[in-house]
Write a protein that holds these residues in place. Structure first.
Motif, mmCIF file in Angstrom:
data_model
loop_
_atom_site.group_PDB
_atom_site.id
_atom_site.type_symbol
_atom_site.label_atom_id
_atom_site.label_comp_id
_atom_site.label_asym_id
_atom_site.label_seq_id
_atom_site.Cartn_x
_atom_site.Cartn_y
_atom_site.Cartn_z
ATOM 1 N N SER A 217 29.837 65.265 63.874
ATOM 2 C CA SER A 217 30.351 65.710 62.580
ATOM 3 C C SER A 217 30.192 64.584 61.568
ATOM 4 N N GLY A 218 30.218 64.973 60.274
ATOM 5 C CA GLY A 218 30.159 63.980 59.210
ATOM 6 C C GLY A 218 28.785 63.403 58.951
ATOM 7 N N LEU A 219 27.728 64.029 59.446
ATOM 8 C CA LEU A 219 26.386 63.490 59.261
ATOM 9 C C LEU A 219 25.831 63.877 57.896
ATOM 10 N N THR A 220 25.010 63.007 57.331
ATOM 11 C CA THR A 220 24.341 63.306 56.073
ATOM 12 C C THR A 220 23.069 64.094 56.337
ATOM 13 N N MET A 221 22.504 64.646 55.270
ATOM 14 C CA MET A 221 21.251 65.375 55.378
ATOM 15 C C MET A 221 20.163 64.434 55.904
ATOM 16 N N GLY A 222 19.291 64.935 56.800
ATOM 17 C CA GLY A 222 18.228 64.091 57.317
ATOM 18 C C GLY A 222 17.643 64.636 58.609
ATOM 19 N N VAL A 223 16.779 63.825 59.182
ATOM 20 C CA VAL A 223 16.124 64.177 60.435
ATOM 21 C C VAL A 223 16.633 63.223 61.507
ATOM 22 N N TYR A 224 17.075 63.760 62.626
ATOM 23 C CA TYR A 224 17.689 62.962 63.686
ATOM 24 C C TYR A 224 16.908 63.120 64.991
ATOM 25 N N LEU A 225 16.933 62.064 65.771
ATOM 26 C CA LEU A 225 16.337 62.086 67.103
ATOM 27 C C LEU A 225 17.462 62.162 68.130
ATOM 28 N N VAL A 226 17.421 63.208 68.967
ATOM 29 C CA VAL A 226 18.475 63.416 69.958
ATOM 30 C C VAL A 226 17.916 63.075 71.350
ATOM 31 N N THR A 227 18.616 62.201 72.062
ATOM 32 C CA THR A 227 18.252 61.899 73.450
ATOM 33 C C THR A 227 19.467 62.180 74.330
ATOM 34 N N ALA A 228 19.211 62.336 75.618
ATOM 35 C CA ALA A 228 20.307 62.629 76.552
ATOM 36 C C ALA A 228 20.139 61.775 77.795
ATOM 37 N N THR A 229 21.265 61.308 78.324
ATOM 38 C CA THR A 229 21.248 60.528 79.566
ATOM 39 C C THR A 229 22.278 61.120 80.518
ATOM 40 N N GLY A 230 22.259 60.631 81.752
ATOM 41 C CA GLY A 230 23.190 61.143 82.756
ATOM 42 C C GLY A 230 22.609 62.339 83.470
ATOM 43 N N GLY A 231 23.343 62.833 84.465
ATOM 44 C CA GLY A 231 22.853 63.946 85.257
ATOM 45 C C GLY A 231 21.666 63.518 86.100
ATOM 46 N N THR A 232 20.902 64.487 86.584
ATOM 47 C CA THR A 232 19.728 64.166 87.402
ATOM 48 C C THR A 232 18.422 64.537 86.718
ATOM 49 N N ALA A 233 18.455 65.439 85.741
ATOM 50 C CA ALA A 233 17.224 65.848 85.062
ATOM 51 C C ALA A 233 16.763 64.760 84.102
ATOM 52 N N VAL A 234 15.466 64.805 83.773
ATOM 53 C CA VAL A 234 14.904 63.923 82.746
ATOM 54 C C VAL A 234 14.741 64.750 81.483
ATOM 55 N N TYR A 235 15.446 64.359 80.416
ATOM 56 C CA TYR A 235 15.435 65.100 79.161
ATOM 57 C C TYR A 235 14.411 64.510 78.199
#
Length: 317
Positions: free
Chosen positions: A1-19
């Protein structure tokens, strides 16, 4: 929440899968002449599942001594050939990844001897990968197949474009195999990068498979007593073929061996212990009586069965 307008890169860690990294955009939307920033940006992360499944496919080329439901357990005798299979998922790593570790390791118990020239790495369609000799090594009881891309090997990126690999090999049950429910447990593992942008993100998945083997204990006693008789000599044959089974050893304790020629002689306590037998029906015959006794003409039929594939004979008598 509270993010400004723009383009973001989302990454994920944890679990067993490679995201895979995914782009999310927070942009203004027009409605009835008014522009507003969208409240929620929905992001679907693509992932590659990673798993390793180890199974036993055959004993001496046949599947009847392998637990049919999952292939995790089998029964065998010393000298028998056990065939193994590892089914391994290959994650999809982005081309700019800084970490793409991918190494398979299989640790055999002391009771199994790896047959090195049977090791094969295949794609899911059965096509064998070639030129992997510098990536496969055997040290003691440990088989390692290092398929990490760009690892300074002669073949670069052997897993690129692959989604599943199959590793197969044979091993022979040997004289160090323990009897019964302790079993001979193989442990296979896959070490891989869970986050392709973090060199410290390696994870490990593990699976096992177990081979059981059995024995026979005979007590030779004087009739009407419990006094053990030393020096009785026996031979053991498999009922189906009436082939004499070879053993090595002495003093009442003997281990199955293809080239064994030991005379199966009861020890000082009158007992005879035979190790390393697969389930089946056997014929035990006395070939020499103890001093002062008459040779028995009878054959004793002994059946070893383990319908639960758990190392515990169905009958202990």
């Amino acid at each position: 929440s509270g993010l400004t307008m723009g383009v973001y890169l989302v990454t994920a860690t944890g679990g067993t899968a490679v995201y895979r990294p995914t782009v999310a955009m927070i942009t203004p939307e027009e409605s009835n002449g008014s522009w507003t920033i969208m409240e929620n940006a929905q992001v679907g992360l693509k992932s590659s599942p990673v798993s390793l499944v180890k199974t036993i496919t055959a004993v001496n080329g046949a599947s009847d001594k392998v637990e049919p439901k999952d292939g995790k357990r089998a029964v065998a005798g010393i000298g028998d050939t056990v065939s193994y299979r590892l089914e391994v998922d290959v994650p999809e790593y982005p081309s700019q990844s800084v970490s793409r570790a991918f190494s398979i390791q299989d640790t055999l118990p002391e009771g199994l001897t790896l047959t090195q020239d049977t090791i094969k790495v295949k794609m899911s369609d059965g096509t064998e990968l070639q030129n992997l000799s510098d990536r496969i090594r055997v040290e003691g009881q440990v088989l390692t197949i290092d398929l990490t891309p760009d690892a300074g090997k002669t073949i670069q990126n052997p897993i690129d474009g692959k989604r599943k690999l199959l590793v197969t090999y044979d091993a022979q049950l040997n004289a160090d195999a323990p009897l019964g429910e302790a079993g001979n447990v193989n442990t296979a593992s896959l070490t891989y990068s869970n986050n392709p942008y973090d060199a410290d993100s390696e994870k490990i998945v593990v699976d096992t498979a177990t081979v059981y083997t059995f024995g026979i204990e005979v007590a030779k006693v004087a009739k009407g007593t419990k006094t053990g008789l030393q020096g009785a000599v026996f031979e053991l044959k498999l009922k189906d073929t009436m082939r004499k089974i070879g053993f090595t050893g002495s003093g009442g304790t003997y281990t199955k061996a293809a080239d064994g020629t030991a005379a199966l002689t009861t020890g000082t306590d009158g007992k005879l212990t035979l190790k390393g037998l697969a389930p089946g029906t056997y014929k035990l015959k006395e070939t020499k009586a103890p001093a002062g006794y008459v040779l028995s003409a009878a054959e004793t039929e002994i059946t070893i069965a383990d319908t639960n594939f758990n190392g515990i004979p169905d009958s202990k008598e």
